[in-house]
Design a protein around this motif. Structure first.
Motif, PDB file in Angstrom:
ATOM      1  N   THR A 125       0.836  -1.204   0.000  1.00  0.00           N
ATOM      2  CA  THR A 125       0.000   0.000   0.000  1.00  0.00           C
ATOM      3  C   THR A 125       0.864   1.244   0.000  1.00  0.00           C
ATOM      4  N   PHE A 126       1.957   1.199   0.756  1.00  0.00           N
ATOM      5  CA  PHE A 126       2.823   2.370   0.790  1.00  0.00           C
ATOM      6  C   PHE A 126       3.481   2.598  -0.566  1.00  0.00           C
ATOM      7  N   VAL A 127       3.910   1.501  -1.207  1.00  0.00           N
ATOM      8  CA  VAL A 127       4.568   1.626  -2.510  1.00  0.00           C
ATOM      9  C   VAL A 127       3.649   2.312  -3.517  1.00  0.00           C
ATOM     10  N   ARG A 128       2.328   2.077  -3.364  1.00  0.00           N
ATOM     11  CA  ARG A 128       1.382   2.684  -4.303  1.00  0.00           C
ATOM     12  C   ARG A 128       1.390   4.210  -4.236  1.00  0.00           C
ATOM     13  N   PHE A 129       1.980   4.789  -3.196  1.00  0.00           N
ATOM     14  CA  PHE A 129       2.029   6.253  -3.114  1.00  0.00           C
ATOM     15  C   PHE A 129       3.098   6.865  -4.006  1.00  0.00           C
ATOM     16  N   PHE A 130       4.118   6.070  -4.429  1.00  0.00           N
ATOM     17  CA  PHE A 130       5.142   6.633  -5.312  1.00  0.00           C
ATOM     18  C   PHE A 130       4.460   7.139  -6.581  1.00  0.00           C
ATOM     19  N   PRO A 131       4.698   8.397  -6.952  1.00  0.00           N
ATOM     20  CA  PRO A 131       3.939   8.963  -8.076  1.00  0.00           C
ATOM     21  C   PRO A 131       4.103   8.172  -9.372  1.00  0.00           C
ATOM     22  N   ARG A 132       5.325   7.725  -9.657  1.00  0.00           N
ATOM     23  CA  ARG A 132       5.544   7.014 -10.912  1.00  0.00           C
ATOM     24  C   ARG A 132       4.797   5.689 -10.939  1.00  0.00           C
ATOM     25  N   ILE A 133       4.817   5.005  -9.825  1.00  0.00           N
ATOM     26  CA  ILE A 133       4.133   3.717  -9.758  1.00  0.00           C
ATOM     27  C   ILE A 133       2.636   3.932  -9.813  1.00  0.00           C
ATOM     28  N   LYS A 134       2.175   4.986  -9.144  1.00  0.00           N
ATOM     29  CA  LYS A 134       0.748   5.279  -9.155  1.00  0.00           C
ATOM     30  C   LYS A 134       0.247   5.489 -10.590  1.00  0.00           C
ATOM     31  N   ALA A 135       1.079   6.149 -11.401  1.00  0.00           N
ATOM     32  CA  ALA A 135       0.643   6.475 -12.754  1.00  0.00           C
ATOM     33  C   ALA A 135       0.450   5.232 -13.614  1.00  0.00           C
ATOM     34  N   ARG A 136       1.324   4.248 -13.478  1.00  0.00           N
ATOM     35  CA  ARG A 136       1.266   3.130 -14.423  1.00  0.00           C
ATOM     36  C   ARG A 136       0.963   1.771 -13.790  1.00  0.00           C
ATOM     37  N   TYR A 137       1.330   1.561 -12.530  1.00  0.00           N
ATOM     38  CA  TYR A 137       1.209   0.216 -11.976  1.00  0.00           C
ATOM     39  C   TYR A 137       0.265   0.121 -10.789  1.00  0.00           C
ATOM     40  N   ALA A 188      24.158   2.710  -4.921  1.00  0.00           N
ATOM     41  CA  ALA A 188      23.729   4.093  -5.072  1.00  0.00           C
ATOM     42  C   ALA A 188      22.220   4.156  -5.340  1.00  0.00           C
ATOM     43  N   LYS A 189      21.746   3.221  -6.182  1.00  0.00           N
ATOM     44  CA  LYS A 189      20.318   3.211  -6.483  1.00  0.00           C
ATOM     45  C   LYS A 189      19.493   2.880  -5.254  1.00  0.00           C
ATOM     46  N   VAL A 190      20.002   1.907  -4.474  1.00  0.00           N
ATOM     47  CA  VAL A 190      19.283   1.522  -3.262  1.00  0.00           C
ATOM     48  C   VAL A 190      19.188   2.707  -2.313  1.00  0.00           C
ATOM     49  N   ILE A 191      20.306   3.416  -2.184  1.00  0.00           N
ATOM     50  CA  ILE A 191      20.311   4.576  -1.284  1.00  0.00           C
ATOM     51  C   ILE A 191      19.336   5.643  -1.771  1.00  0.00           C
ATOM     52  N   GLU A 192      19.329   5.841  -3.086  1.00  0.00           N
ATOM     53  CA  GLU A 192      18.422   6.840  -3.650  1.00  0.00           C
ATOM     54  C   GLU A 192      16.962   6.467  -3.383  1.00  0.00           C
ATOM     55  N   LEU A 193      16.677   5.183  -3.589  1.00  0.00           N
ATOM     56  CA  LEU A 193      15.332   4.684  -3.350  1.00  0.00           C
ATOM     57  C   LEU A 193      14.945   4.910  -1.891  1.00  0.00           C
ATOM     58  N   PHE A 194      15.898   4.627  -1.022  1.00  0.00           N
ATOM     59  CA  PHE A 194      15.662   4.790   0.399  1.00  0.00           C
ATOM     60  C   PHE A 194      15.340   6.247   0.723  1.00  0.00           C
ATOM     61  N   LYS A 195      16.114   7.145   0.108  1.00  0.00           N
ATOM     62  CA  LYS A 195      15.884   8.579   0.339  1.00  0.00           C
ATOM     63  C   LYS A 195      14.497   8.999  -0.134  1.00  0.00           C
ATOM     64  N   LYS A 196      14.149   8.502  -1.334  1.00  0.00           N
ATOM     65  CA  LYS A 196      12.835   8.857  -1.876  1.00  0.00           C
ATOM     66  C   LYS A 196      11.726   8.375  -0.951  1.00  0.00           C
ATOM     67  N   THR A 197      11.894   7.151  -0.477  1.00  0.00           N
ATOM     68  CA  THR A 197      10.880   6.589   0.413  1.00  0.00           C
ATOM     69  C   THR A 197      10.741   7.441   1.661  1.00  0.00           C
ATOM     70  N   ALA A 241       7.447   9.538   2.981  1.00  0.00           N
ATOM     71  CA  ALA A 241       6.842   9.328   4.295  1.00  0.00           C
ATOM     72  C   ALA A 241       6.836  10.626   5.092  1.00  0.00           C
ATOM     73  N   LYS A 242       7.897  11.414   4.914  1.00  0.00           N
ATOM     74  CA  LYS A 242       8.023  12.648   5.684  1.00  0.00           C
ATOM     75  C   LYS A 242       7.041  13.712   5.200  1.00  0.00           C
ATOM     76  N   VAL A 278       2.057   6.599   5.891  1.00  0.00           N
ATOM     77  CA  VAL A 278       2.529   5.420   6.616  1.00  0.00           C
ATOM     78  C   VAL A 278       1.388   4.848   7.449  1.00  0.00           C
ATOM     79  N   VAL A 279       0.675   5.743   8.129  1.00  0.00           N
ATOM     80  CA  VAL A 279      -0.439   5.297   8.962  1.00  0.00           C
ATOM     81  C   VAL A 279      -1.473   4.579   8.107  1.00  0.00           C
ATOM     82  N   HIS A 280      -1.751   5.143   6.927  1.00  0.00           N
ATOM     83  CA  HIS A 280      -2.729   4.530   6.035  1.00  0.00           C
ATOM     84  C   HIS A 280      -2.307   3.111   5.661  1.00  0.00           C
TER      85      HIS A 280
END
Lengths: 381, 381
Positions: free
Chosen positions: A123-135, B6-15, B19-20, B26-28
């Motif tokens: 459910t959280f992953v679905r909030f990523f804008p890119r994923i929301k748009a296509r997946y 590097a990609k993993v770190i970037e993904l982590f930052k985006k996540t 959430a922030k 997150v609650v949802h």
């Protein structure tokens, strides 16, 4: 009773208009009916039903949910559904067997925990804008299938057989939906996007030309023209979803696979920026038509020339997008309208002002030029 | 490997950012996990499972599909689902019994025809814009349930019992979804809409005030401010869906049931019209900063006064929307800025021009005034 009659007539009129505005809507409705009827045949023929059993239900469900207006949307949903189902089913089996190993009392707890965490994370992953748009739909189905497989595995002994049948029916359902969507009067989201973008540019051109003609007389809102460019202002949402759909589509007609659909987003936003300017210009003109006549007469000519030429340049651009050819460069109309703008500036320097209306138009000019440059790079790609 | 890292770190930052930006996400996610886990308990407890059997699956399905971010969206989906299911099931039974009367050979044909026509008509109805906005999901479920009931009735003998169980589980699923959505950290679409609208007005106010301060110096784009009002330009889609969700919500907090949510749409579109003007003004300023300094100095004062006062007036408006009080009327800031605009006009009449920049601002003033008037009528309601 006469009130009810009036309402019925109004409803009928609305329906007719809806069908007339885009006859493909009627065709689409019939296509959906056809696809569902085809799938429901599984229930009626003995040999087909014997192979699938009650799982045939899932084929109907799939067709209803997957069948969308354009091919891109249907393909996107179908692929999302099939891939997510298989992935989630595999994971679900994994969770089921792991929980089986843990013994009878621990099993429900293990299962609950895995369902909880997987559902929350997905459910959280679905909030990523890119994923929301296509997946987005894929992830929804992923949660659903995972829960169904892992949880119902607790009760059903023939779980593998059930899962096999369901997967098969979902495949069949998706296949039928996509087939009918493509074979009967196909609606390509890419085509729609293409004509939406060139149409929007043409709307702006209409405004410019209409303005060029009417500026000589009293300026009044011509409803058709004004509504035309107002629709450009609000076209962002449609454009965005068409881009997303078009990216699912294979090559068709003049469009190759991996046609640069994202470029359309750029052209669209430039067009809208230009439309913002026209919107200001329009309200401005409506508010301030008390410019003294003698000043107006002096500026009239270069103003309407500038505007008309801009309109022509935009028309050229729209038609070159439509036919997917390179626009002539440098465009003679743009040159002419730039010259007119220069004249106007010069005239303003001598005269006392109160006609800032006209300077406002230099901004659209810049936008037009940048539009042109950008669209060339797009069509080349 | 370092690339992957590097990609993993970037993904982590985006996540983390996701959430922030809105911790409610997150609650949802946790809420969804909880709801699904609760529903899956039906499978684990003997007495519960005995009552429902394999139909318990439908409870899981319902929760996954119905649970949305805001309460309005969840309520809308849930009500749509329940109502559509019951209506379609009743119609499906009707079709089933009628077909039964027709005899063994005619039955499949009758059923196919009714499925075809119902699916086609319902699909067409979904194109009506008003229905699409609020009842789209309901009509989808309607087609689905009708087909399932009428078609599977052909095979299953215990159809009434099956239907009863499914309806019960769908009710239970919807109930649990809505309950958890409301009880744990509720997210009201109405609240979001309210703060979005007042926030947008405040963004415009920021631009005006920033402009008022900076006009004295060289004008440069202040990124925060410009991004602020650009976000206003694209807020239409969010606003539209929030209005639709909010209309499903019962009264809560300071909002009564039947709060005039549609008024927010009007305020929103006025705000956007004002933002269009600022957008033109902004590009204009970036393009034409070569106004001779001596002219500029003369106009500087009234310009920045006008702009600052407009900003203040908008801030007042935003805060009065936020606290749902009537704005002071006539607003002193609006009066002051109108006076400054008059000064400016007078100054322009004497001077030679090239400073049409400033006249452009009179248009926003008019918009501000109309905004005010409109919002009063709204808050009064």
């Amino acid at each position: 009773i006469s009130k009810i009659m009036a309402k019925v007539i109004e409803l009928f009129k609305k329906t007719k208009k809806l069908a007339k505005d885009d006859p493909r809507r009627v065709v689409h409705s019939l296509k959906v009916g056809l696809a569902i009827t085809l799938v429901s045949l599984f229930y009626y023929f003995e040999p087909l039903y014997d192979g699938l059993g009650a799982s045939a239900m899932w084929a109907i469900l799939t067709v209803v949910v997957v069948f969308e207006f354009s091919i891109g949307a249907t393909l996107g949903r179908g692929l999302n559904r099939v891939l997510a189902t298989f992935l989630a089913a595999a994971l679900g089996f994994g969770a089921h067997f792991l929980a089986d190993l843990a013994g009878d009392t621990a099993q429900p707890i293990m299962l609950s925990l895995s369902v909880f965490f997987l559902a929350a994370i997905t459910t959280f992953v679905r909030f990523f804008p890119r994923i929301k748009a296509r997946y987005d739909y894929g992830f929804l189905i992923f949660i659903l299938t995972f829960c169904l497989v892992s949880v119902s595995g607790y009760r059903e002994d023939e779980i593998l057989k059930v899962a096999y049948r369901r997967a098969l029916t979902i495949l069949i359902g998706t296949f039928i939906a996509i087939l009918i969507c493509i074979l009967i009067c196909p609606v390509w989201a890419g085509d729609d996007l293409h004509s939406l973008v060139s149409n929007n540019i043409e709307q702006l051109a209409n405004f410019f030309q209409g303005f060029g003609v009417e500026y000589s007389n009293e300026w009044k809102e011509d409803e058709g023209i004004v509504e035309g460019f107002k629709s450009v202002l609000t076209s962002r949402q449609t454009e965005e979803s068409l881009v997303n759909f078009a990216r699912w589509e294979p090559g068709h007609g003049t469009f190759k696979f991996r046609h640069p659909w994202k470029q359309y987003r750029k052209i669209g936003s430039l067009t809208r920026q230009c439309a913002y300017r026209l919107e200001s210009l329009n309200t401005y003109l409506l508010a301030e038509s008390q410019t003294p006549l003698h000043i107006r007469d002096q500026l009239k000519e270069s103003c309407s020339k500038m505007s008309t030429e801009s309109g022509k340049a935009l028309k050229d651009l729209a038609s070159s997008i439509r036919t997917m050819t390179l626009p002539r460069l440098p465009n003679p109309h743009i040159e002419k309208s730039k010259a007119a703008a220069k004249d106007l500036k010069a005239a303003l320097k001598i005269r006392p002002c109160n006609s800032s209306i006209d300077l406002l138009e230099i901004v659209p000019m810049a936008t037009v030029a940048s539009l042109l440059i950008d669209s060339i790079s797009c069509i080349e790609k």
